[in-house]
Design an enzyme around this catalytic site. Structure first.
Site, PDB file in Angstrom:
ATOM      1  CG  PHE A   1      -1.858   1.094   1.376  1.00 41.97           C
ATOM      2  CD1 PHE A   1      -3.099   1.064   0.753  1.00 41.97           C
ATOM      3  CD2 PHE A   1      -1.544   2.194   2.167  1.00 41.97           C
ATOM      4  CE1 PHE A   1      -3.996   2.108   0.903  1.00 41.97           C
ATOM      5  CE2 PHE A   1      -2.438   3.247   2.321  1.00 41.97           C
ATOM      6  CZ  PHE A   1      -3.672   3.198   1.691  1.00 41.97           C
TER       7      PHE A   1
ATOM      8  CG  LEU B   1      -1.032   7.646   1.448  1.00 39.65           C
ATOM      9  CD1 LEU B   1      -1.718   8.302   0.247  1.00 39.65           C
ATOM     10  CD2 LEU B   1      -2.037   7.491   2.593  1.00 39.65           C
TER      11      LEU B   1
ATOM     12  N   GLY C   1       5.560  -0.916   3.606  1.00 40.53           N
ATOM     13  CA  GLY C   1       5.748  -2.298   4.050  1.00 40.53           C
ATOM     14  C   GLY C   1       5.562  -3.286   2.918  1.00 40.53           C
TER      15      GLY C   1
ATOM     16  NE  ARG D   1      13.882 -10.425  41.579  1.00 39.73           N
ATOM     17  CZ  ARG D   1      15.152 -10.789  41.457  1.00 39.73           C
ATOM     18  NH1 ARG D   1      15.460 -12.061  41.270  1.00 39.73           N
ATOM     19  NH2 ARG D   1      16.123  -9.897  41.503  1.00 39.73           N
TER      20      ARG D   1
ATOM     21  CD  GLN E   1       6.250  -4.584  40.674  1.00 38.69           C
ATOM     22  OE1 GLN E   1       6.721  -3.487  40.949  1.00 38.69           O
ATOM     23  NE2 GLN E   1       6.842  -5.413  39.817  1.00 38.69           N
TER      24      GLN E   1
ATOM     25  N   GLY F   1      16.255  -5.593  36.577  1.00 37.80           N
ATOM     26  CA  GLY F   1      17.325  -5.903  35.634  1.00 37.80           C
ATOM     27  C   GLY F   1      16.945  -6.991  34.648  1.00 37.80           C
TER      28      GLY F   1
ATOM     29  CD  GLU G   1      -2.119   2.660   7.903  1.00 34.21           C
ATOM     30  OE1 GLU G   1      -2.995   3.410   7.461  1.00 34.21           O
ATOM     31  OE2 GLU G   1      -1.515   1.825   7.198  1.00 34.21           O
TER      32      GLU G   1
END
Length: 576
Positions: free
Chosen positions: A61, A63, A103, A238, A257, A333, A356
């Site tokens: 496409f 453009l 693309g 964690r 968190q 990290g 776009e």
């Protein structure tokens, strides 16, 4: 696309979860290239679609140019009609007019839908039109005569997608390669169009852009899903610090968190529903095009989808951009380690903010639409309404502006209706302020271009954002409060909607106080406390989901005790 439209939506998203470059290559060929031909062309172009589906040709496409992206009207590629051969001659006047960032064009595309200014005899320009142009030999992939084509090089992300450039030098194509739904040229060179208004024809010729923008909303939501799945799972396992030296607790138990991640989880659910419903609205529009629906509703539906997609893309892509970065930092990290994908997710999402249509430019499309709604209401006394009902509440413009925030308890903020009421007021307030600012600029001697330019920051830009945030939340609220929603799912889904509404609303606190909807310090404190309470409740829902797994299990005897338990410093492992 007809029997089950969501299948292609889900296919693109699933491919994107694996690799956005792969998804983009497939999507740009099958959906953007082929759909543009189908929606902008006629029966004489159906052989291109058949060849695309059979993989005999591969499309793109085209453009954007080097010197023009957002300003599509100023595209400089030309298509001059030659009646003696019944051909269009495609030319790129100079390097700045070369097609760029396209693309699939870098290495693989054999054909392109090329946007160019159409000229007929006498040098008369009929504006931007689209043409099917062969750029490579399908058997050898060598450029066609007069076509210079290549890859633009490495990018910040999505390097599996071959973004390319091309320049045309006297490239001749058959007259029939003009996609002629909005305008056509006879063999003798006479131009004709069914559109009396040039702006309507121009808008119709770029209707395909809504398809790309709606798809980018879905892509951004997928990136949020990926990043949050990684960050929340990591945070649940964690362990760092604890009430004593012998006990460390999962970092997800910490309020900080939860506050960093769970609002983005809520945003993902809300935006996911918006993405799917807007996609289905787009399918309805495209079916109308195929059936040659010329009704007023069809035209208004296209206009409204354009407005929602123009604001929905910025909201979704920016939320994903910020959310991916928050997830990266929330994983410490280890989040910086390439194998954990967070860097790739962030970088692959980044172009969603630009292609776009640049996000900040697109928002002007939405604010202009809203300003026109209120102008028409004042001048012509017409009702404010639209096919998808996204602006219908503006009919009560004056009554809404008279409302105030009357909630006195945090517990009463736990439903998205509270945020919706505030958002309705916000939209009306910023619409009034933007309208007045625009009139002030005009009265001071500014022309329309300068006046609109001077109304963007703090006015029209903010107006477009709060409007789309309201629309997104309104759809999710209607979905979660519908009678068909299973009672077992309603509590947690409603909490997600309430959290998204309050979290998004908290970013507009200054305007809420400035306009008088909020007064006193309690209103602001209440919103913040409600956000933290909802994060804590949803955190418990998260743990319940982990314990239940993917199946709905019969709740054990200890469930009631656990469900009322709020982890603070003790670990869930010892509790169980």
């Amino acid at each position: 696309m007809v029997k089950n439209p969501l299948k292609i939506f889900m296919l693109i998203n699933c491919l994107g979860m694996y690799d956005w470059s792969l998804s983009a290559k497939y999507f740009l060929n099958i959906y953007v290239f082929a759909s543009t031909i189908q929606n902008s062309g006629s029966q004489r172009h159906m052989h291109f679609i058949k060849k695309t589906l059979n993989m005999e040709i591969f499309g793109c496409f085209a453009l954007t140019e080097v010197s023009h992206g957002s300003n599509t009207k100023a595209i400089r590629t030309t298509a001059q009609y030659d009646p003696t051969t019944q051909e269009f001659i495609i030319n790129s006047p100079d390097f700045e007019a070369s097609k760029f960032w396209i693309g699939n064009m870098g290495k693989n595309a054999t054909h392109a839908v090329v946007y160019a200014q159409l000229y007929t005899q006498g040098g008369q320009c009929h504006g931007l039109h689209s043409f099917v142009v062969q750029i490579r030999d399908p058997k050898t992939l060598l450029p066609m005569p007069g076509v210079m084509v290549g890859d633009i090089g490495r990018k910040l992300g999505q390097n599996g997608l071959d973004n390319g450039f091309t320049m045309f030098h006297n490239v001749r194509i058959p007259r029939e390669n003009l996609l002629n739904r909005t305008g056509d040229v006879t063999p003798e060179g006479v131009y004709s169009t069914s559109f009396k208004d040039v702006r309507q024809r121009f808008g119709a010729s770029l209707g395909t852009l809504s398809t790309g923008r709606v798809s980018i909303i879905g892509m951004s939501v997928v990136n949020l899903k990926l990043a949050l799945s990684i960050a929340i799972r990591f945070s649940a396992t964690r362990r760092q610090f604890g009430p004593n030296d012998d006990e460390e607790i999962p970092v997800l138990e910490y309020q900080m968190q939860q506050w960093r991640l769970i609002p983005y989880l809520a945003a993902t659910y809300v935006l996911d529903h918006f993405s799917k419903t807007l996609f289905m609205d787009l399918v309805e529009l495209q079916l109308g095009l195929l059936q040659n629906d010329k009704s007023i509703r069809q035209a208004e539906l296209g206009r409204e989808i354009h407005v929602l997609a123009s604001a929905g893309k910025p909201l979704a892509s920016w939320t994903a951009q910020q959310g991916a970065q928050e997830c990266r930092e929330a994983c410490g990290g280890h989040g910086y380690l390439a194998m954990n994908r967070l860097g790739d997710i962030r970088n692959d999402n980044d172009p969603n903010c630009t292609y776009e249509g640049d996000n900040n430019v697109l928002l002007q499309q939405t604010s202009n639409y809203l300003l026109n709604c209120i102008t028409d209401r004042h001048q012509d006394k017409v009702r404010i309404e639209s096919p998808l009902e996204s602006v219908n509440f503006l009919e009560d413009f004056k009554d809404i502006l008279g409302q105030k925030f009357m909630i006195s308890r945090v517990e009463d903020c736990m439903d998205s209706s509270v945020s919706l009421a505030a958002y309705k007021w916000l939209v009306c307030y910023l619409l009034r302020e933007s309208f007045q600012k625009l009139n002030q600029e005009r009265k001071s001697g500014s022309d329309d271009f300068e006046a609109r330019n001077n109304c963007q920051v703090y006015y029209c830009h903010s107006l477009a954002l709060v409007f789309i945030e309201h629309t997104v939340l309104q759809r999710y609220h209607k979905y979660t409060h519908h009678a068909s929603m299973p009672a077992s799912l309603q509590p947690v889904l409603k909490r997600l909607g309430a959290l998204y509404g309050l979290w998004s609303l908290s970013r507009h606190m200054e305007v809420l106080y400035q306009g008088g909807y909020f007064s006193g310090e309690q209103a602001g404190k209440m919103i913040k406390n409600a956000i933290l309470d909802l994060c804590a409740k949803l955190y418990k829902n998260l743990w319940a989901t982990v314990l239940q797994g993917s199946k709905v299990l019969e709740r054990p005897s200890w469930w009631r005790e656990f469900s009322s338990y709020k982890p603070t410093v003790g670990s869930l492992k010892s509790k169980l």
